[in-house]
Design a protein around this motif. Structure first.
Motif, PDB file in Angstrom:
ATOM      1  N   ALA A 205      30.411  39.844  49.163  1.00 35.34           N
ATOM      2  CA  ALA A 205      31.295  38.683  49.284  1.00 35.34           C
ATOM      3  C   ALA A 205      30.757  37.511  48.482  1.00 35.34           C
ATOM      4  O   ALA A 205      31.518  36.785  47.821  1.00 35.34           O
ATOM      5  CB  ALA A 205      31.454  38.296  50.758  1.00 35.34           C
ATOM      6  N   GLU A 206      29.447  37.324  48.524  1.00 36.60           N
ATOM      7  CA  GLU A 206      28.846  36.227  47.767  1.00 36.60           C
ATOM      8  C   GLU A 206      28.990  36.454  46.264  1.00 36.60           C
ATOM      9  O   GLU A 206      29.238  35.517  45.497  1.00 36.60           O
ATOM     10  CB  GLU A 206      27.376  36.093  48.151  1.00 36.60           C
ATOM     11  CG  GLU A 206      27.176  35.658  49.601  1.00 36.60           C
ATOM     12  CD  GLU A 206      25.716  35.682  50.013  1.00 36.60           C
ATOM     13  OE1 GLU A 206      24.879  36.083  49.157  1.00 36.60           O
ATOM     14  OE2 GLU A 206      25.409  35.317  51.157  1.00 36.60           O
ATOM     15  N   THR A 207      28.816  37.703  45.843  1.00 34.55           N
ATOM     16  CA  THR A 207      28.971  38.029  44.423  1.00 34.55           C
ATOM     17  C   THR A 207      30.399  37.763  43.955  1.00 34.55           C
ATOM     18  O   THR A 207      30.631  37.194  42.884  1.00 34.55           O
ATOM     19  CB  THR A 207      28.608  39.498  44.161  1.00 34.55           C
ATOM     20  OG1 THR A 207      27.244  39.715  44.558  1.00 34.55           O
ATOM     21  CG2 THR A 207      28.771  39.858  42.690  1.00 34.55           C
ATOM     22  N   LEU A 208      31.366  38.178  44.780  1.00 33.62           N
ATOM     23  CA  LEU A 208      32.771  37.961  44.432  1.00 33.62           C
ATOM     24  C   LEU A 208      33.090  36.475  44.342  1.00 33.62           C
ATOM     25  O   LEU A 208      33.781  36.029  43.427  1.00 33.62           O
ATOM     26  CB  LEU A 208      33.672  38.624  45.472  1.00 33.62           C
ATOM     27  CG  LEU A 208      33.740  40.155  45.458  1.00 33.62           C
ATOM     28  CD1 LEU A 208      34.456  40.659  46.700  1.00 33.62           C
ATOM     29  CD2 LEU A 208      34.441  40.654  44.206  1.00 33.62           C
ATOM     30  N   ALA A 209      32.591  35.702  45.294  1.00 33.61           N
ATOM     31  CA  ALA A 209      32.879  34.267  45.307  1.00 33.61           C
ATOM     32  C   ALA A 209      32.346  33.572  44.061  1.00 33.61           C
ATOM     33  O   ALA A 209      32.909  32.560  43.614  1.00 33.61           O
ATOM     34  CB  ALA A 209      32.284  33.638  46.557  1.00 33.61           C
ATOM     35  N   ALA A 210      31.278  34.116  43.485  1.00 32.67           N
ATOM     36  CA  ALA A 210      30.682  33.496  42.302  1.00 32.67           C
ATOM     37  C   ALA A 210      31.397  33.874  41.009  1.00 32.67           C
ATOM     38  O   ALA A 210      31.163  33.263  39.957  1.00 32.67           O
ATOM     39  CB  ALA A 210      29.207  33.886  42.202  1.00 32.67           C
ATOM     40  N   LEU A 211      32.273  34.881  41.083  1.00 30.98           N
ATOM     41  CA  LEU A 211      32.983  35.339  39.886  1.00 30.98           C
ATOM     42  C   LEU A 211      34.263  34.545  39.671  1.00 30.98           C
ATOM     43  O   LEU A 211      34.857  34.041  40.626  1.00 30.98           O
ATOM     44  CB  LEU A 211      33.341  36.826  40.026  1.00 30.98           C
ATOM     45  CG  LEU A 211      32.209  37.848  39.970  1.00 30.98           C
ATOM     46  CD1 LEU A 211      32.767  39.234  40.272  1.00 30.98           C
ATOM     47  CD2 LEU A 211      31.523  37.837  38.612  1.00 30.98           C
ATOM     48  N   PRO A 212      34.724  34.463  38.413  1.00 31.02           N
ATOM     49  CA  PRO A 212      36.065  33.916  38.175  1.00 31.02           C
ATOM     50  C   PRO A 212      37.102  34.758  38.908  1.00 31.02           C
ATOM     51  O   PRO A 212      36.915  35.968  39.084  1.00 31.02           O
ATOM     52  CB  PRO A 212      36.213  34.028  36.654  1.00 31.02           C
ATOM     53  CG  PRO A 212      34.820  34.080  36.135  1.00 31.02           C
ATOM     54  CD  PRO A 212      34.013  34.791  37.165  1.00 31.02           C
ATOM     55  N   VAL A 213      38.188  34.137  39.321  1.00 31.59           N
ATOM     56  CA  VAL A 213      39.207  34.829  40.105  1.00 31.59           C
ATOM     57  C   VAL A 213      39.695  36.097  39.410  1.00 31.59           C
ATOM     58  O   VAL A 213      39.873  37.146  40.049  1.00 31.59           O
ATOM     59  CB  VAL A 213      40.400  33.890  40.389  1.00 31.59           C
ATOM     60  CG1 VAL A 213      41.531  34.651  41.066  1.00 31.59           C
ATOM     61  CG2 VAL A 213      39.955  32.718  41.259  1.00 31.59           C
ATOM     62  N   ALA A 214      39.861  36.060  38.119  1.00 30.34           N
ATOM     63  CA  ALA A 214      40.401  37.199  37.371  1.00 30.34           C
ATOM     64  C   ALA A 214      39.463  38.396  37.364  1.00 30.34           C
ATOM     65  O   ALA A 214      39.896  39.532  37.120  1.00 30.34           O
ATOM     66  CB  ALA A 214      40.714  36.785  35.938  1.00 30.34           C
ATOM     67  N   GLU A 215      38.183  38.186  37.619  1.00 23.07           N
ATOM     68  CA  GLU A 215      37.205  39.275  37.548  1.00 23.07           C
ATOM     69  C   GLU A 215      36.910  39.895  38.910  1.00 23.07           C
ATOM     70  O   GLU A 215      36.208  40.905  38.995  1.00 23.07           O
ATOM     71  CB  GLU A 215      35.900  38.762  36.931  1.00 23.07           C
ATOM     72  CG  GLU A 215      36.051  38.277  35.496  1.00 23.07           C
ATOM     73  CD  GLU A 215      34.743  37.748  34.927  1.00 23.07           C
ATOM     74  OE1 GLU A 215      33.686  38.029  35.544  1.00 23.07           O
ATOM     75  OE2 GLU A 215      34.765  37.053  33.899  1.00 23.07           O
TER      76      GLU A 215
END
Length: 380
Positions: A205-215
């Motif tokens: 979840a933390e990794t996803l939150a740090a990514l741009p929305v499109a990625e």
């Protein structure tokens, strides 16, 4: 009985080893009475008959081949676990009667046996942290178990780094709590809450939150494809089609539960057992997990609760007789009426002529507004 009668009196029966077994794995709601009966017959009925027919003989050993699944449970093995638990109970009964009995809870053997005969079963057990045992080592352990005092010993090889992940919901268990490797595992997850639903605060979840929305969705899709490939026994996830159904790719009800469990571990979520039925392809599941793990805060549906809170705060700060507050209340009532009667065009009607007040309220008097509130909202 016929077999026992054919044993020569010159070389009498001195020991019994009951090693029969049948596998018919499946999730519990897919197991019929017949599927239970087929597994129980070989294990329970055969053992009971041997017990009754040899009860009066001077045996040095009565050995039952039970299973690790009877001790700790096994995904998709409700019938097999129950059958082997029966053997453990029978051994306890014999010991209580002063008869020899040892029920050994075996893990998988290499080279031969039910696990070795099925690549699907052996692969699943190894992924759970139960690698196949060397047969020579297992036989040595068997000799020690028979000569020992334990009625129901467990003999299996366990990779605690993998198997321990299955114990994340049973911290401080009496069964495993004193094993050093398990204690170390518990220490590494002490930061996680053990009460209530798991919160999606995993590294994923933390990794996803740090990514741009499109990625975010492509990244989640890669995770799902990787775990799907592992459960299906593929070397790489390249053959996992994002749009193809899980069950079209070869998953069954049992491997679907295994995949769900792996995704629970990876995500920190507690997905229901029907998840792969409800979101039947990797792409559909990725969209669902994305909404759970890293919802787009800018999306209207996600921003709505915050906007409502803000509106409530603004209106609460205004005096009750403030004209702006009164007009806002009428507008909100009109909006709620419309939403409650979708398609009906319902609107709050004015006191003087039935004109809708959900449009321009500038020309409406205070008395008219309070009249509307009295009629439409009452004491609210």
């Amino acid at each position: 009985a016929g077999l026992l009668e054919r044993i020569s009196a010159e070389v009498p029966l001195s020991a019994v080893v009951h090693a029969a077994g049948v596998l018919d794995d499946g999730v519990l709601d897919g197991l019929s009475v017949e599927r239970f009966e087929g597994v129980l017959r070989a294990k329970a009925e055969g053992a009971w008959h041997l017990h009754e027919l040899t009860r009066g003989l001077d045996l040095s050993a009565f050995v039952l081949f039970s299973s690790f699944s009877a001790t700790v449970g096994g995904a998709g093995q409700g019938n097999y676990a129950a059958a082997n638990a029966y053997l453990d109970a029978l051994a306890e009964v014999r010991r209580a009667e002063g008869l020899p009995a040892t029920s050994i809870a075996w893990g998988p053997w290499a080279e031969s046996g039910m696990a070795a005969d099925s690549a699907l079963v052996s692969g699943r057990m190894e992924r759970f942290g139960l690698p196949p045992m060397d047969p020579a080592l297992a036989v040595t352990a068997l000799e020690r178990a028979i000569s020992g005092s334990d009625t129901c010993p467990v003999i299996t090889d366990v990779d605690w780094s993998r198997f321990g992940k299955e114990l994340s919901g049973s911290r401080n268990s009496a069964l495993f709590g004193e094993i050093a490797e398990v204690q170390e595992l518990y220490r590494t997850v002490d930061h996680a809450s053990t009460d209530g639903p798991a919160e999606p605060t995993s590294a994923l979840a933390e990794t996803l939150a740090a990514l741009p929305v499109a990625e975010r969705e492509p990244m989640l899709l890669d995770v799902i494809r990787k775990h799907t490939a592992t459960v299906l026994g593929y070397g790489t996830p390249t053959g996992i089609d994002a749009e193809r159904g899980f069950f079209e790719m070869g998953l069954d009800s049992l491997t679907a539960v295994e995949l769900r469990n792996r995704l629970n571990t990876a995500s920190g979520l507690r997905l229901p057992s029907t998840t792969l039925f409800d979101y039947a392809s990797p792409a559909a599941l990725a969209r669902h997990l994305l909404a759970e793990l890293a919802p787009d805060a800018s999306a209207p549906e996600n921003a709505l609760p915050e906007e409502i809170d803000r509106l409530e705060s603004v209106l609460s700060a205004l005096p009750e007789d403030d004209m702006a507050r009164v007009r806002a209340v009428v507008r909100l009532q009109s909006m709620l009426a419309k939403l409650s009667h979708a398609g009906a065009g319902t609107a709050v009607q004015g006191a003087s002529g039935g004109d809708a007040l959900d449009g321009d309220l500038d020309g409406v008097s205070v008395d008219e507004l309070f009249d509307v509130i009295d009629r439409e909202l009452g004491d609210a």
